[in-house]
Motif scaffolding. Sequence first.
Motif, mmCIF file in Angstrom:
data_model
loop_
_atom_site.group_PDB
_atom_site.id
_atom_site.type_symbol
_atom_site.label_atom_id
_atom_site.label_comp_id
_atom_site.label_asym_id
_atom_site.label_seq_id
_atom_site.Cartn_x
_atom_site.Cartn_y
_atom_site.Cartn_z
ATOM 1 N N LYS A 198 0.888 -1.157 -0.021
ATOM 2 C CA LYS A 198 -0.220 -0.023 0.057
ATOM 3 C C LYS A 198 0.900 1.284 0.040
ATOM 4 O O LYS A 198 0.480 2.252 -0.582
ATOM 5 C CB LYS A 198 -1.065 -0.016 1.352
ATOM 6 C CG LYS A 198 -1.831 -1.081 1.395
ATOM 7 C CD LYS A 198 -2.916 -0.897 0.188
ATOM 8 C CE LYS A 198 -3.842 0.204 0.286
ATOM 9 N NZ LYS A 198 -4.784 0.168 -0.948
ATOM 10 N N LYS A 253 -13.121 -5.132 10.552
ATOM 11 C CA LYS A 253 -13.637 -4.556 9.337
ATOM 12 C C LYS A 253 -15.131 -4.372 9.324
ATOM 13 O O LYS A 253 -15.759 -3.247 8.877
ATOM 14 C CB LYS A 253 -13.284 -5.679 8.166
ATOM 15 C CG LYS A 253 -13.865 -5.195 6.658
ATOM 16 C CD LYS A 253 -13.283 -6.500 5.639
ATOM 17 C CE LYS A 253 -14.167 -5.849 4.364
ATOM 18 N NZ LYS A 253 -13.821 -6.709 3.445
ATOM 19 N N GLU A 257 -17.181 -1.026 8.663
ATOM 20 C CA GLU A 257 -18.113 -0.675 7.601
ATOM 21 C C GLU A 257 -19.695 -0.240 8.041
ATOM 22 O O GLU A 257 -20.048 0.334 7.503
ATOM 23 C CB GLU A 257 -18.337 -2.008 6.759
ATOM 24 C CG GLU A 257 -16.946 -2.412 5.929
ATOM 25 C CD GLU A 257 -16.937 -3.713 5.152
ATOM 26 O OE1 GLU A 257 -16.425 -4.001 4.259
ATOM 27 O OE2 GLU A 257 -17.703 -4.530 5.655
ATOM 28 N N LEU B 175 -3.734 9.323 5.553
ATOM 29 C CA LEU B 175 -3.783 8.113 4.582
ATOM 30 C C LEU B 175 -2.315 7.363 5.311
ATOM 31 O O LEU B 175 -2.159 6.085 5.299
ATOM 32 C CB LEU B 175 -3.124 8.661 3.212
ATOM 33 C CG LEU B 175 -3.212 7.359 1.943
ATOM 34 C CD1 LEU B 175 -4.544 6.843 1.740
ATOM 35 C CD2 LEU B 175 -2.694 7.912 0.960
ATOM 36 N N TYR B 179 -1.618 3.465 7.019
ATOM 37 C CA TYR B 179 -0.802 2.658 6.595
ATOM 38 C C TYR B 179 0.551 1.965 7.585
ATOM 39 O O TYR B 179 0.440 0.834 7.836
ATOM 40 C CB TYR B 179 -0.005 2.784 5.375
ATOM 41 C CG TYR B 179 -0.963 3.226 3.969
ATOM 42 C CD1 TYR B 179 -2.354 2.737 4.228
ATOM 43 C CD2 TYR B 179 -0.720 3.597 3.059
ATOM 44 C CE1 TYR B 179 -3.131 2.756 2.963
ATOM 45 C CE2 TYR B 179 -1.168 3.943 2.077
ATOM 46 C CZ TYR B 179 -2.537 3.516 1.699
ATOM 47 O OH TYR B 179 -3.236 3.680 0.701
ATOM 48 N N GLU B 236 -12.288 5.168 6.117
ATOM 49 C CA GLU B 236 -12.009 4.678 4.847
ATOM 50 C C GLU B 236 -10.651 4.345 4.739
ATOM 51 O O GLU B 236 -10.446 3.377 4.005
ATOM 52 C CB GLU B 236 -12.463 6.058 3.945
ATOM 53 C CG GLU B 236 -13.697 6.466 4.000
ATOM 54 C CD GLU B 236 -14.707 5.287 3.779
ATOM 55 O OE1 GLU B 236 -14.460 4.261 2.846
ATOM 56 O OE2 GLU B 236 -15.957 5.427 4.188
ATOM 57 N N ASN B 237 -9.531 5.277 5.071
ATOM 58 C CA ASN B 237 -8.225 4.648 5.030
ATOM 59 C C ASN B 237 -7.882 3.366 5.533
ATOM 60 O O ASN B 237 -7.367 2.342 5.043
ATOM 61 C CB ASN B 237 -7.037 5.676 5.440
ATOM 62 C CG ASN B 237 -7.208 7.032 4.590
ATOM 63 O OD1 ASN B 237 -7.382 6.682 3.342
ATOM 64 N ND2 ASN B 237 -7.161 8.031 5.210
ATOM 65 N N ASP B 240 -9.421 0.554 3.874
ATOM 66 C CA ASP B 240 -8.627 0.128 2.671
ATOM 67 C C ASP B 240 -7.345 -0.632 2.892
ATOM 68 O O ASP B 240 -7.114 -1.799 2.129
ATOM 69 C CB ASP B 240 -8.194 1.549 1.774
ATOM 70 C CG ASP B 240 -7.278 1.439 0.935
ATOM 71 O OD1 ASP B 240 -7.549 0.288 0.015
ATOM 72 O OD2 ASP B 240 -6.255 2.365 0.688
ATOM 73 N N ASN B 243 -8.336 -4.226 4.219
ATOM 74 C CA ASN B 243 -8.829 -5.189 3.238
ATOM 75 C C ASN B 243 -7.503 -5.897 2.542
ATOM 76 O O ASN B 243 -7.539 -7.018 2.203
ATOM 77 C CB ASN B 243 -9.440 -4.429 2.085
ATOM 78 C CG ASN B 243 -11.003 -4.476 2.451
ATOM 79 O OD1 ASN B 243 -11.597 -5.210 2.989
ATOM 80 N ND2 ASN B 243 -11.817 -3.274 2.122
ATOM 81 N N GLU B 244 -6.532 -4.889 2.303
ATOM 82 C CA GLU B 244 -5.287 -5.332 1.875
ATOM 83 C C GLU B 244 -4.631 -6.322 2.699
ATOM 84 O O GLU B 244 -4.095 -7.594 2.314
ATOM 85 C CB GLU B 244 -4.414 -4.148 1.650
ATOM 86 C CG GLU B 244 -3.040 -4.608 1.034
ATOM 87 C CD GLU B 244 -2.983 -5.230 -0.342
ATOM 88 O OE1 GLU B 244 -3.837 -4.935 -1.148
ATOM 89 O OE2 GLU B 244 -2.137 -6.224 -0.581
#
Lengths: 279, 279
Positions: A198, A253, A257, B175, B179, B236-237, B240, B243-244
Amino acid sequence: MTVTIIGIGLIGGSMALAMREKGFASRIIGVDANKEHLQKALSLGLVDEVMDWEPALDQADLVIIAIPVNAVGEIILPLLNRIQHQVLMDVGSTKQAVCELVRSHPMHKRFVATHPMWGTEYSGPEAAVRGAFANKAVVICNKEESHPGAIEMVENMYRAIGMHLLYMDAMAHDLHAAYVSHISHITSFALANTVLEKEREDQAIFELASGGFESTVRLAKSNPAMWVPIFMQNKENILDVLNEHISQLRKFKSCLEKENYEYLKELIENANKIKRIIK
Amino acid sequence: MTVTIIGIGLIGGSMALAMREKGFASRIIGVDANKEHLQKALSLGLVDEVMDWEPALDQADLVIIAIPVNAVGEIILPLLNRIQHQVLMDVGSTKQAVCELVRSHPMHKRFVATHPMWGTEYSGPEAAVRGAFANKAVVICNKEESHPGAIEMVENMYRAIGMHLLYMDAMAHDLHAAYVSHISHITSFALANTVLEKEREDQAIFELASGGFESTVRLAKSNPAMWVPIFMQNKENILDVLNEHISQLRKFKSCLEKENYEYLKELIENANKIKRIIK
């Protein structure tokens, strides 16, 4: 006492330092397939001499196998074929495979299956650490399958380097090791891959990484030559705990969500219970 | 210089220690909704005085908000409504929400959005650490939205306590923080829940846990009051990157299920690349 160490890397090298410091070993012989590691081990003073495994076995009282668990499987039967009075032990992270492999050998009672619960993410003789193992646990597996004299020598060695002894059957060991050690390595490898995937800006990782990130990603530096065979040998237990872990991550997660922040709080409060175990 | 710290816990308390040690603050006023924390902060010498936020603001040159990010949102507009010459800054782990919240306030140029990249898994004034922050990075966000004099005071403070300064816009910060920092906390919470779910024998975890497990699960002790609001604000970040991460874990799972040990080795070798960034 003369101790032969087969595999003079992180674990073998650290045991050499500890056994010498505590006066348990008066002479340490190093055996390693990697000639550079042997030279390094000599120059670091980890071992007194280096030689091939046959004379090293013949001259030893205690032989410690400290190589990746797949390589243990290759050398252990030849060692037992030649063994006489010596005691042989391994220090691998999986115990069922090696115990099954030796069980039918006529000399198997000279072998003691052990797993000292200490390590770092580094490897090779330069990674050897002084004072490792002290106040850590070591698991001795299937004690009843080894000769009492062999068990006693191994117990004395581990006590000498400051470890406390636990006894388990090999199957229970592999289950607990999957839960407490092996899954941590999988999560750390996967976290490193996640961040590398990422975060394309290395500089951002480097600059923003705080102690927390370093701590969780530390194990991701670990050596594949050591860990792939462990994961192979303990596949079923690791898959079991890995499935649970993915399902736990899915709960986080789902909370995000659905903006279910009450349940998110509960998940974190439950995780906090690890404090009762890990101070 | 008089510094008021709103929220005298891990971060606020550690900043108090550092600012006093470096001579940046001659007088430190503590404000906290928790009266016990205030008393503790006084008795530990973190602050010289404690008072309500209004007089504490009036008497300060610099006001540092060091409370959970949801609570920042509640107090920051009242602070800006009353502010005169003072400089106001926060230290929260998310930056977009606070920057958006203050942007339309007529006094918003007195505010500087910052995030020092240091923390531990503990909380409260007793968790304050001497020498924290030194040689770590601090991110200053949306510098152009603050008054140059306000930026200068905040930069001077961070330099005084030994931090090096990075500049980002708030969106980029959130962001990168997802990470590099926030995902580590999710994986650690989930790992703790995994082990607590699978390993019903606390004693086995306690005895077998080596440094590796402790390292990966350390962040799981972190306080939900701090982390739930961070996860909310950076949803949101985090989704993301989460999920990865789940997809990276599935690769390990698939390798084990299919006994694809070559690919497993590649995954680990890729994870090892984190060494180029984290020494």
